[in-house]
Write a protein that holds these residues in place. Sequence first.
Motif, PDB file in Angstrom:
ATOM      1  N   VAL A  28     -48.942   4.778  37.163  1.00 27.17           N
ATOM      2  CA  VAL A  28     -50.159   3.961  37.196  1.00 27.17           C
ATOM      3  C   VAL A  28     -49.875   2.478  37.059  1.00 27.17           C
ATOM      4  N   ALA A  29     -48.659   2.116  36.622  1.00 27.31           N
ATOM      5  CA  ALA A  29     -48.334   0.692  36.480  1.00 27.31           C
ATOM      6  C   ALA A  29     -46.826   0.497  36.416  1.00 27.31           C
ATOM      7  N   GLU A  30     -46.379  -0.658  36.908  1.00 26.81           N
ATOM      8  CA  GLU A  30     -44.973  -1.055  36.832  1.00 26.81           C
ATOM      9  C   GLU A  30     -44.913  -2.413  36.134  1.00 26.81           C
ATOM     10  N   ALA A  31     -43.867  -2.608  35.328  1.00 28.34           N
ATOM     11  CA  ALA A  31     -43.725  -3.862  34.596  1.00 28.34           C
ATOM     12  C   ALA A  31     -42.282  -4.347  34.656  1.00 28.34           C
ATOM     13  N   GLY A  32     -42.129  -5.670  34.596  1.00 26.87           N
ATOM     14  CA  GLY A  32     -40.789  -6.249  34.626  1.00 26.87           C
ATOM     15  C   GLY A  32     -40.359  -6.833  33.306  1.00 26.87           C
ATOM     16  N   ASP A  33     -41.257  -6.809  32.307  1.00 28.60           N
ATOM     17  CA  ASP A  33     -40.907  -7.307  30.981  1.00 28.60           C
ATOM     18  C   ASP A  33     -41.718  -6.570  29.926  1.00 28.60           C
ATOM     19  N   ALA A  34     -41.358  -6.783  28.677  1.00 24.74           N
ATOM     20  CA  ALA A  34     -41.977  -6.036  27.573  1.00 24.74           C
ATOM     21  C   ALA A  34     -43.459  -6.359  27.410  1.00 24.74           C
ATOM     22  N   GLU A  35     -43.819  -7.626  27.601  1.00 18.55           N
ATOM     23  CA  GLU A  35     -45.222  -8.022  27.439  1.00 18.55           C
ATOM     24  C   GLU A  35     -46.110  -7.303  28.452  1.00 18.55           C
ATOM     25  N   ALA A  36     -45.639  -7.252  29.692  1.00 21.37           N
ATOM     26  CA  ALA A  36     -46.407  -6.561  30.734  1.00 21.37           C
ATOM     27  C   ALA A  36     -46.468  -5.060  30.456  1.00 21.37           C
ATOM     28  N   LEU A  37     -45.386  -4.525  29.880  1.00 23.93           N
ATOM     29  CA  LEU A  37     -45.364  -3.099  29.524  1.00 23.93           C
ATOM     30  C   LEU A  37     -46.454  -2.780  28.513  1.00 23.93           C
ATOM     31  N   LEU A  38     -46.536  -3.559  27.461  1.00 23.45           N
ATOM     32  CA  LEU A  38     -47.536  -3.310  26.419  1.00 23.45           C
ATOM     33  C   LEU A  38     -48.949  -3.439  26.974  1.00 23.45           C
ATOM     34  N   ALA A  39     -49.161  -4.425  27.842  1.00 25.69           N
ATOM     35  CA  ALA A  39     -50.485  -4.599  28.449  1.00 25.69           C
ATOM     36  C   ALA A  39     -50.841  -3.389  29.316  1.00 25.69           C
ATOM     37  N   ALA A  40     -49.852  -2.867  30.040  1.00 25.05           N
ATOM     38  CA  ALA A  40     -50.096  -1.714  30.914  1.00 25.05           C
ATOM     39  C   ALA A  40     -50.414  -0.465  30.103  1.00 25.05           C
ATOM     40  N   VAL A  41     -49.696  -0.276  29.001  1.00 24.97           N
ATOM     41  CA  VAL A  41     -49.949   0.895  28.153  1.00 24.97           C
ATOM     42  C   VAL A  41     -51.327   0.803  27.525  1.00 24.97           C
ATOM     43  N   GLU A  42     -51.702  -0.390  27.077  1.00 28.06           N
ATOM     44  CA  GLU A  42     -53.023  -0.572  26.477  1.00 28.06           C
ATOM     45  C   GLU A  42     -54.124  -0.286  27.491  1.00 28.06           C
ATOM     46  N   GLU A  43     -53.913  -0.695  28.739  1.00 26.14           N
ATOM     47  CA  GLU A  43     -54.938  -0.510  29.765  1.00 26.14           C
ATOM     48  C   GLU A  43     -55.030   0.930  30.248  1.00 26.14           C
ATOM     49  N   HIS A  44     -53.868   1.562  30.489  1.00 28.18           N
ATOM     50  CA  HIS A  44     -53.873   2.871  31.134  1.00 28.18           C
ATOM     51  C   HIS A  44     -53.697   4.059  30.190  1.00 28.18           C
ATOM     52  N   ARG A  45     -53.192   3.809  28.981  1.00 32.84           N
ATOM     53  CA  ARG A  45     -52.922   4.878  28.016  1.00 32.84           C
ATOM     54  C   ARG A  45     -52.196   6.054  28.692  1.00 32.84           C
ATOM     55  N   PRO A  46     -51.009   5.795  29.234  1.00 28.18           N
ATOM     56  CA  PRO A  46     -50.290   6.848  29.966  1.00 28.18           C
ATOM     57  C   PRO A  46     -49.740   7.921  29.037  1.00 28.18           C
ATOM     58  N   GLY A  47     -49.320   9.027  29.645  1.00 26.63           N
ATOM     59  CA  GLY A  47     -48.703  10.087  28.855  1.00 26.63           C
ATOM     60  C   GLY A  47     -47.287   9.737  28.463  1.00 26.63           C
ATOM     61  N   ILE A  48     -46.625   8.906  29.284  1.00 23.17           N
ATOM     62  CA  ILE A  48     -45.247   8.513  28.986  1.00 23.17           C
ATOM     63  C   ILE A  48     -44.975   7.109  29.525  1.00 23.17           C
ATOM     64  N   ALA A  49     -44.153   6.369  28.794  1.00 29.71           N
ATOM     65  CA  ALA A  49     -43.682   5.048  29.219  1.00 29.71           C
ATOM     66  C   ALA A  49     -42.167   5.118  29.336  1.00 29.71           C
TER      67      ALA A  49
END
Length: 213
Positions: A28-49
Amino acid sequence: MRAVIAEDSVLLRVGLVKVLEMAGFEVVAEAGDAEALLAAVEEHRPGIAVCDVRMPPGFTDEGVRAALAIRAQWPDTAVLLLSQYVEERYAADLLTGDTRGVGYLLKQRVADVEEFVDVLRRVAAGGTALDPQVVSQLLLRRHSDPLDRLTPREREVLELMAGGRSNAGIAERLVVSESAVAKHINSILAKLDLPKAEGDHRRVLAVLRFLGV
């Protein structure tokens, strides 16, 4: 199951997306840094990162810190960390506390798609997965000289550091990029157990340890 991928290498990130999609995950999302990763997890609440240990801007432990933040804030999201080298300190940090839905794997394992997918599913289901090499190093290095943890290339970089060479000088000598040298130095500092601390010059401390001072 939905997944988020954080990896600064575009080629590896594309490969991970394809592997996860083939395994039935929805990226559901791709990130190139930690900040973008946290934002993506907060938005999508995935099953796995799935995230790299070292990411911009510092290429030190950004991925580990992001993984710990995810475990604390969104415990239902499993985390699989990928690392270029065996870094047992980061594995130990991740495994402190609740180990359900936690994995730590060397990037070379991604090449074995079947094994990698098996680990992905196991971690996503709430299991724990540690790379065999990480387990071995965790056991062996408890009583070893920290310098023994360095790869031949890292020892070469440290020797050049001890000779007074700058990152640019080391890069020129080894015919590699300065960013590659920076990654090696960050790995050296981590393996020598030299955490960031005010008033201490970690580069100098690493050289002193290498020289036996």
